[in-house]
Design a protein around this motif. Structure first.
Motif, PDB file in Angstrom:
ATOM      1  N   VAL A  48      12.449  -5.774   2.844  1.00  0.00           N
ATOM      2  CA  VAL A  48      12.201  -5.438   4.234  1.00  0.00           C
ATOM      3  C   VAL A  48      11.115  -5.933   4.561  1.00  0.00           C
ATOM      4  CG1 VAL A  48      11.920  -3.399   5.887  1.00  0.00           C
ATOM      5  CG2 VAL A  48      13.466  -2.995   4.185  1.00  0.00           C
ATOM      6  N   ALA A  49      10.060  -5.900   3.864  1.00  0.00           N
ATOM      7  CA  ALA A  49       8.695  -6.537   4.041  1.00  0.00           C
ATOM      8  C   ALA A  49       8.938  -8.269   4.157  1.00  0.00           C
ATOM      9  CB  ALA A  49       7.763  -6.312   2.904  1.00  0.00           C
ATOM     10  N   LEU A  50       9.968  -8.761   3.297  1.00  0.00           N
ATOM     11  CA  LEU A  50       9.917  -9.976   3.508  1.00  0.00           C
ATOM     12  C   LEU A  50      10.798 -10.474   4.523  1.00  0.00           C
ATOM     13  CD1 LEU A  50       9.629 -12.913   1.897  1.00  0.00           C
ATOM     14  CD2 LEU A  50      12.132 -12.124   0.775  1.00  0.00           C
ATOM     15  N   ALA A  51      11.667  -9.784   4.966  1.00  0.00           N
ATOM     16  CA  ALA A  51      12.403 -10.009   6.299  1.00  0.00           C
ATOM     17  C   ALA A  51      11.679  -9.795   7.434  1.00  0.00           C
ATOM     18  CB  ALA A  51      13.804  -9.033   6.213  1.00  0.00           C
ATOM     19  N   LEU A  52      10.862  -8.961   7.499  1.00  0.00           N
ATOM     20  CA  LEU A  52      10.017  -8.719   8.705  1.00  0.00           C
ATOM     21  C   LEU A  52       9.151  -9.717   8.779  1.00  0.00           C
ATOM     22  CD1 LEU A  52       9.320  -6.668  10.950  1.00  0.00           C
ATOM     23  CD2 LEU A  52       7.748  -5.660   9.501  1.00  0.00           C
ATOM     24  N   ALA A  53       8.523 -10.081   7.454  1.00  0.00           N
ATOM     25  CA  ALA A  53       7.453 -11.333   7.596  1.00  0.00           C
ATOM     26  C   ALA A  53       7.862 -12.454   7.981  1.00  0.00           C
ATOM     27  CB  ALA A  53       6.908 -11.574   6.343  1.00  0.00           C
ATOM     28  N   ILE A  54       9.010 -12.884   7.488  1.00  0.00           N
ATOM     29  CA  ILE A  54       9.811 -14.171   7.980  1.00  0.00           C
ATOM     30  C   ILE A  54       9.944 -14.191   9.533  1.00  0.00           C
ATOM     31  CG2 ILE A  54      11.753 -15.543   7.651  1.00  0.00           C
ATOM     32  CD1 ILE A  54      11.649 -14.792   4.456  1.00  0.00           C
ATOM     33  N   GLY A  55      10.751 -12.957   9.784  1.00  0.00           N
ATOM     34  CA  GLY A  55      11.167 -12.720  11.204  1.00  0.00           C
ATOM     35  C   GLY A  55       9.803 -12.839  12.053  1.00  0.00           C
ATOM     36  N   LEU A  56       8.472 -12.450  11.830  1.00  0.00           N
ATOM     37  CA  LEU A  56       7.551 -12.358  12.615  1.00  0.00           C
ATOM     38  C   LEU A  56       6.802 -13.893  12.442  1.00  0.00           C
ATOM     39  CD1 LEU A  56       5.693  -8.858  12.253  1.00  0.00           C
ATOM     40  CD2 LEU A  56       6.831  -9.804  14.356  1.00  0.00           C
ATOM     41  N   ASP A  57       7.039 -14.226  11.302  1.00  0.00           N
ATOM     42  CA  ASP A  57       6.653 -15.702  11.247  1.00  0.00           C
ATOM     43  C   ASP A  57       7.184 -16.715  12.106  1.00  0.00           C
ATOM     44  OD1 ASP A  57       4.955 -17.844   9.998  1.00  0.00           O
ATOM     45  OD2 ASP A  57       6.354 -17.929   8.293  1.00  0.00           O
ATOM     46  N   PHE A  58       8.500 -16.530  12.273  1.00  0.00           N
ATOM     47  CA  PHE A  58       9.238 -17.275  13.258  1.00  0.00           C
ATOM     48  C   PHE A  58       8.914 -17.067  14.700  1.00  0.00           C
ATOM     49  CE2 PHE A  58      12.881 -17.407  16.237  1.00  0.00           C
ATOM     50  CZ  PHE A  58      13.468 -18.828  15.996  1.00  0.00           C
ATOM     51  N   GLY A  59       8.814 -15.945  14.862  1.00  0.00           N
ATOM     52  CA  GLY A  59       8.037 -15.586  16.357  1.00  0.00           C
ATOM     53  C   GLY A  59       6.938 -16.130  16.836  1.00  0.00           C
ATOM     54  N   PHE A  60       6.093 -15.981  15.813  1.00  0.00           N
ATOM     55  CA  PHE A  60       4.692 -16.772  16.053  1.00  0.00           C
ATOM     56  C   PHE A  60       4.919 -18.079  15.996  1.00  0.00           C
ATOM     57  CE2 PHE A  60       2.970 -12.382  15.604  1.00  0.00           C
ATOM     58  CZ  PHE A  60       1.600 -12.527  16.181  1.00  0.00           C
ATOM     59  N   VAL A  61       5.532 -18.646  14.963  1.00  0.00           N
ATOM     60  CA  VAL A  61       5.705 -20.204  15.243  1.00  0.00           C
ATOM     61  C   VAL A  61       6.077 -20.734  16.360  1.00  0.00           C
ATOM     62  CG1 VAL A  61       6.772 -22.274  13.913  1.00  0.00           C
ATOM     63  CG2 VAL A  61       5.453 -20.559  12.751  1.00  0.00           C
ATOM     64  N   LYS A  62       7.270 -20.135  16.887  1.00  0.00           N
ATOM     65  CA  LYS A  62       8.217 -20.526  17.992  1.00  0.00           C
ATOM     66  C   LYS A  62       7.046 -20.264  19.337  1.00  0.00           C
ATOM     67  CE  LYS A  62      12.248 -19.645  20.873  1.00  0.00           C
ATOM     68  NZ  LYS A  62      12.131 -20.993  21.315  1.00  0.00           N
ATOM     69  N   TYR A  63       6.492 -19.025  19.245  1.00  0.00           N
ATOM     70  CA  TYR A  63       5.469 -19.022  20.559  1.00  0.00           C
ATOM     71  C   TYR A  63       4.426 -19.935  20.422  1.00  0.00           C
ATOM     72  CZ  TYR A  63       2.070 -16.706  23.463  1.00  0.00           C
ATOM     73  OH  TYR A  63       1.247 -16.405  24.490  1.00  0.00           O
ATOM     74  N   LEU A  64       3.756 -20.149  19.264  1.00  0.00           N
ATOM     75  CA  LEU A  64       2.330 -20.783  19.382  1.00  0.00           C
ATOM     76  C   LEU A  64       2.520 -22.239  19.237  1.00  0.00           C
ATOM     77  CD1 LEU A  64       0.677 -18.986  16.655  1.00  0.00           C
ATOM     78  CD2 LEU A  64      -0.212 -19.169  19.005  1.00  0.00           C
ATOM     79  N   TYR A  65       3.733 -22.789  18.983  1.00  0.00           N
ATOM     80  CA  TYR A  65       4.141 -24.261  18.960  1.00  0.00           C
ATOM     81  C   TYR A  65       4.946 -24.708  20.093  1.00  0.00           C
ATOM     82  CZ  TYR A  65       1.411 -24.455  14.364  1.00  0.00           C
ATOM     83  OH  TYR A  65       0.641 -24.288  13.330  1.00  0.00           O
ATOM     84  N   GLY A  66       5.657 -23.860  20.443  1.00  0.00           N
ATOM     85  CA  GLY A  66       6.393 -23.968  21.773  1.00  0.00           C
ATOM     86  C   GLY A  66       7.693 -24.923  21.296  1.00  0.00           C
ATOM     87  N   ARG A  67       8.213 -24.827  20.318  1.00  0.00           N
ATOM     88  CA  ARG A  67       9.336 -25.340  19.700  1.00  0.00           C
ATOM     89  C   ARG A  67      10.704 -24.682  19.855  1.00  0.00           C
ATOM     90  NH1 ARG A  67       7.379 -30.756  19.044  1.00  0.00           N
ATOM     91  NH2 ARG A  67       5.135 -30.274  18.742  1.00  0.00           N
TER      92      ARG A  67
ATOM     93  N   THR B 272       0.982  -1.238  -0.081  1.00  0.00           N
ATOM     94  CA  THR B 272       0.071   0.112  -0.136  1.00  0.00           C
ATOM     95  C   THR B 272       0.822   1.147   0.026  1.00  0.00           C
ATOM     96  OG1 THR B 272      -1.736  -1.106   1.173  1.00  0.00           O
ATOM     97  CG2 THR B 272      -1.935   1.219   1.160  1.00  0.00           C
ATOM     98  N   PHE B 273       1.970   1.252   0.989  1.00  0.00           N
ATOM     99  CA  PHE B 273       2.832   2.440   1.203  1.00  0.00           C
ATOM    100  C   PHE B 273       3.957   2.403  -0.043  1.00  0.00           C
ATOM    101  CE2 PHE B 273       0.318   2.315   5.048  1.00  0.00           C
ATOM    102  CZ  PHE B 273      -0.200   3.475   4.844  1.00  0.00           C
ATOM    103  N   GLY B 274       3.984   1.370  -0.773  1.00  0.00           N
ATOM    104  CA  GLY B 274       5.107   1.147  -1.579  1.00  0.00           C
ATOM    105  C   GLY B 274       6.650   1.331  -0.884  1.00  0.00           C
ATOM    106  N   TRP B 275       6.520   0.635   0.100  1.00  0.00           N
ATOM    107  CA  TRP B 275       7.871   0.288   0.789  1.00  0.00           C
ATOM    108  C   TRP B 275       8.698  -0.730   0.429  1.00  0.00           C
ATOM    109  CZ3 TRP B 275       5.079   1.030   6.141  1.00  0.00           C
ATOM    110  CH2 TRP B 275       4.664   2.256   6.463  1.00  0.00           C
ATOM    111  N   ASN B 276       9.792  -0.769   0.676  1.00  0.00           N
ATOM    112  CA  ASN B 276      10.850  -1.660   0.274  1.00  0.00           C
ATOM    113  C   ASN B 276      10.331  -3.173   0.479  1.00  0.00           C
ATOM    114  OD1 ASN B 276      13.113  -3.520  -0.359  1.00  0.00           O
ATOM    115  ND2 ASN B 276      14.385  -1.977   0.544  1.00  0.00           N
ATOM    116  N   SER B 277      10.220  -3.975  -0.589  1.00  0.00           N
ATOM    117  CA  SER B 277       9.814  -5.385  -0.717  1.00  0.00           C
ATOM    118  C   SER B 277      10.757  -6.329   0.283  1.00  0.00           C
ATOM    119  CB  SER B 277       9.552  -5.954  -1.707  1.00  0.00           C
ATOM    120  OG  SER B 277      10.346  -5.998  -2.661  1.00  0.00           O
TER     121      SER B 277
END
Length: 125
Positions: free
Chosen positions: A71-90, A64-69
């Motif tokens: 950075v978006a990919l790195a942030l998405a993978i990082g948050l994906d990792f955080g949520f997977v670690k927290y939710l699945y407890g591995r 939407t804001f035309g920001w660097n893709s």
């Protein structure tokens, strides 16, 4: 000019942006469940529905804001990792493996679905 006007040249209605987000979140939730089930065995489906909307929201906001893709990919993978670690407890290693498989499954399934769409829309009537 508000953020929704930036979605398309003519401006996108709120329902189009919400629908895009919802379908992408559903797709990423499905691929997250496939990845977690492949690595961890029998897991709850509702945990994948908590993982999927996060990268989808990042993609919609950054587009939407035309920001660097990248950075978006790195942030998405990082948050994906955080949520997977927290939710699945591995462990970190197992969570990183689930996120890697989630990324690979999402790319492969997305390419297949996009290819089928192109083939079906270009077929003669």
């Amino acid at each position: 000019m508000d953020a929704l006007t930036l979605q398309t040249a003519a401006g996108a209605p709120v329902t189009a942006v919400a629908g895009t987000f919802a379908l992408f979140a559903l797709f990423l939730s499905l691929t997250a469940h496939i990845a977690a089930r492949n690595i961890l065995g029998d897991v709850e489906l509702k945990k994948a529905f908590a993982v999927g909307p996060v990268p989808a929201a990042i993609a919609v906001v950054f587009t939407t804001f035309g920001w660097n893709s990248f950075v978006a990919l790195a942030l998405a993978i990082g948050l994906d990792f955080g949520f997977v670690k927290y939710l699945y407890g591995r462990s970190n290693r197992l969570s990183a493996y689930v996120v890697t498989i989630h990324f690979v499954v999402s790319v492969l399934l997305g390419l297949v679905l996009f290819g089928l769409t192109v083939i079906l829309t270009s077929a003669p009537i």
